[in-house]
Design a protein around this motif. Structure first.
Motif, PDB file in Angstrom:
ATOM      1  N   ARG A 199     -78.277 -22.770   4.109  1.00 40.59           N
ATOM      2  CA  ARG A 199     -79.521 -23.169   4.774  1.00 40.59           C
ATOM      3  C   ARG A 199     -79.301 -23.349   6.273  1.00 40.59           C
ATOM      4  N   ILE A 200     -78.217 -24.020   6.640  1.00 38.48           N
ATOM      5  CA  ILE A 200     -77.915 -24.201   8.063  1.00 38.48           C
ATOM      6  C   ILE A 200     -77.677 -22.855   8.732  1.00 38.48           C
ATOM      7  N   LYS A 201     -76.956 -21.984   8.038  1.00 38.28           N
ATOM      8  CA  LYS A 201     -76.636 -20.674   8.598  1.00 38.28           C
ATOM      9  C   LYS A 201     -77.898 -19.832   8.800  1.00 38.28           C
ATOM     10  N   ASN A 202     -78.810 -19.862   7.851  1.00 34.53           N
ATOM     11  CA  ASN A 202     -79.956 -18.954   7.871  1.00 34.53           C
ATOM     12  C   ASN A 202     -81.181 -19.528   8.566  1.00 34.53           C
ATOM     13  N   THR A 203     -81.168 -20.817   8.880  1.00 35.49           N
ATOM     14  CA  THR A 203     -82.288 -21.427   9.593  1.00 35.49           C
ATOM     15  C   THR A 203     -82.044 -21.300  11.090  1.00 35.49           C
ATOM     16  N   VAL A 204     -82.808 -20.450  11.730  1.00 36.77           N
ATOM     17  CA  VAL A 204     -82.609 -20.171  13.152  1.00 36.77           C
ATOM     18  C   VAL A 204     -83.201 -21.305  13.980  1.00 36.77           C
ATOM     19  N   PHE A 205     -82.456 -21.724  15.002  1.00 39.66           N
ATOM     20  CA  PHE A 205     -82.973 -22.724  15.932  1.00 39.66           C
ATOM     21  C   PHE A 205     -84.200 -22.139  16.629  1.00 39.66           C
ATOM     22  N   PRO A 206     -85.302 -22.898  16.776  1.00 36.76           N
ATOM     23  CA  PRO A 206     -86.547 -22.331  17.323  1.00 36.76           C
ATOM     24  C   PRO A 206     -86.322 -21.591  18.641  1.00 36.76           C
ATOM     25  N   ALA A 207     -86.599 -20.290  18.626  1.00 36.64           N
ATOM     26  CA  ALA A 207     -86.322 -19.456  19.800  1.00 36.64           C
ATOM     27  C   ALA A 207     -87.227 -19.814  20.970  1.00 36.64           C
ATOM     28  N   THR A 208     -88.497 -20.122  20.680  1.00 40.20           N
ATOM     29  CA  THR A 208     -89.413 -20.443  21.774  1.00 40.20           C
ATOM     30  C   THR A 208     -88.999 -21.720  22.500  1.00 40.20           C
ATOM     31  N   TYR A 209     -88.512 -22.702  21.746  1.00 42.76           N
ATOM     32  CA  TYR A 209     -88.058 -23.951  22.345  1.00 42.76           C
ATOM     33  C   TYR A 209     -86.897 -23.688  23.302  1.00 42.76           C
ATOM     34  N   SER A 210     -85.937 -22.887  22.855  1.00 39.50           N
ATOM     35  CA  SER A 210     -84.798 -22.551  23.710  1.00 39.50           C
ATOM     36  C   SER A 210     -85.237 -21.744  24.925  1.00 39.50           C
ATOM     37  N   LEU A 211     -86.177 -20.828  24.705  1.00 45.18           N
ATOM     38  CA  LEU A 211     -86.619 -19.952  25.787  1.00 45.18           C
ATOM     39  C   LEU A 211     -87.353 -20.740  26.871  1.00 45.18           C
ATOM     40  N   TYR A 212     -88.207 -21.669  26.482  1.00 48.73           N
ATOM     41  CA  TYR A 212     -88.957 -22.450  27.459  1.00 48.73           C
ATOM     42  C   TYR A 212     -88.019 -23.310  28.307  1.00 48.73           C
ATOM     43  N   ILE A 213     -87.048 -23.934  27.662  1.00 49.94           N
ATOM     44  CA  ILE A 213     -86.095 -24.750  28.412  1.00 49.94           C
ATOM     45  C   ILE A 213     -85.286 -23.881  29.369  1.00 49.94           C
TER      46      ILE A 213
END
Length: 303
Positions: A199-213
């Motif tokens: 689950r940890i491996k396949n759950t991607v960290f929110p890309a939009t959150y990273s992109l905005y920062i």
């Protein structure tokens, strides 16, 4: 996993060397343009990047905490795998005791324990996107390797072999129904731990959150030279580089921590943990061919 000592500056700076170079060149160009053409209108109030810097600091702190929570959860799950691997081997060796004489029983006990060692290594390899079959021949026979190679999920196939052998032991009378239930519960916990890792491996960290920062951070760095130009002149080049490097390093740290199974030095040390499990389980079998201890004296991380 990074160790406390011997982390080279080259490794740390290498994460942001290109970004720092671009920031240095960009800041130098701003300073030269301001100095050559005396462009007073280029300066902006210092309060603008200060406000942005405060907001970005809060966002980076929140993101770093979230990334560390993912890394710590992965480490906690592997701590449970250590405990359950020891428990499973202890149960196999104690429930099927020496009261059952015979070469078959001895081979059965040893096969179960060695397969558990193989499962730990296979799980670590699979989570890192590597071949889970690598190194299995050191722990399980070829017929079992042929069986598990038919599966996409190698660790799941090994757990299935565990379950089949437990059913066989029950039919042979080597364990009773209560012992079989206890062993099956331990297998279920191992299966749950594998699912949590996946689950940890396949759950991607929110890309939009990273992109905005990331965009906000870049905009802050772009504004910073114009806010300091009136106060420091050429001295602002190293100052802007230092400030930008601090923010960029925090962002990079969060990026690496958010993926604890990415085959990087910041990973959860699954190979080292599996090696410790192998050592403990082989000692339970009175096997003196223990895995070599990794000498971390001259390394700054363990995998």
């Amino acid at each position: 996993m990074l160790l406390k000592k011997n982390i080279p500056f080259k490794y740390v700076f290498g994460k942001i060397k290109y970004e720092v170079l671009l920031v240095a060149v960009y800041t130098l160009v701003v300073v030269l343009l301001h100095d050559r053409f005396n462009l007073k209108h280029m300066a902006i109030p210092l309060s603008v990047p200060m406000i942005m810097g405060t907001v970005i600091s809060l966002l980076l702190a929140f993101r770093s905490n979230q990334a560390y929570d993912r890394w710590w959860e992965a480490r906690t799950v592997w701590g449970a795998i250590v405990n359950d691997s020891r428990t499973f081997s202890r149960q196999v060796l104690s429930f099927i005791d020496h009261a059952y004489d015979g070469e078959e029983v001895g081979h059965f006990r040893e096969r179960m324990v060695r397969r558990q060692i193989a499962w730990c290594y296979a799980l670590g390899q699979s989570l890192r996107g590597l071949d889970g079959r690598e190194g299995l021949d050191r722990h399980i026979p070829k017929r079992e390797i042929s069986h598990v190679c038919r599966y996409t999920n190698i660790p799941m196939a090994l757990l299935e072999l565990h379950a089949r052998d437990l059913n066989y032991a029950l039919k042979q009378g080597w364990i009773n129904e209560y012992q079989q239930v206890q062993l099956d519960q331990t297998l279920s916990r191992l299966c749950d731990a594998m699912g949590k890792c996946e689950r940890i491996k396949n759950t991607v960290f929110p890309a939009t959150y990273s992109l905005y920062i990331h965009f906000a951070l870049n905009f802050f760095i772009l504004l910073l030279p114009f806010a300091l130009i009136e106060y420091f002149g050429f001295v602002e080049v190293p100052m802007v580089v230092a400030i930008a490097a601090s923010f960029l390093l925090i962002e990079k740290m969060a990026i690496h921590l958010q993926d604890p199974f990415d085959n990087k030095p910041t990973d959860t040390p699954m190979t080292a943990i599996s090696r410790n499990i192998e050592r403990d389980l082989k000692q339970m079998l009175n096997d003196h061919h223990l895995p070599e201890t990794v000498n971390a004296e001259y390394k700054f991380y363990v995998m």
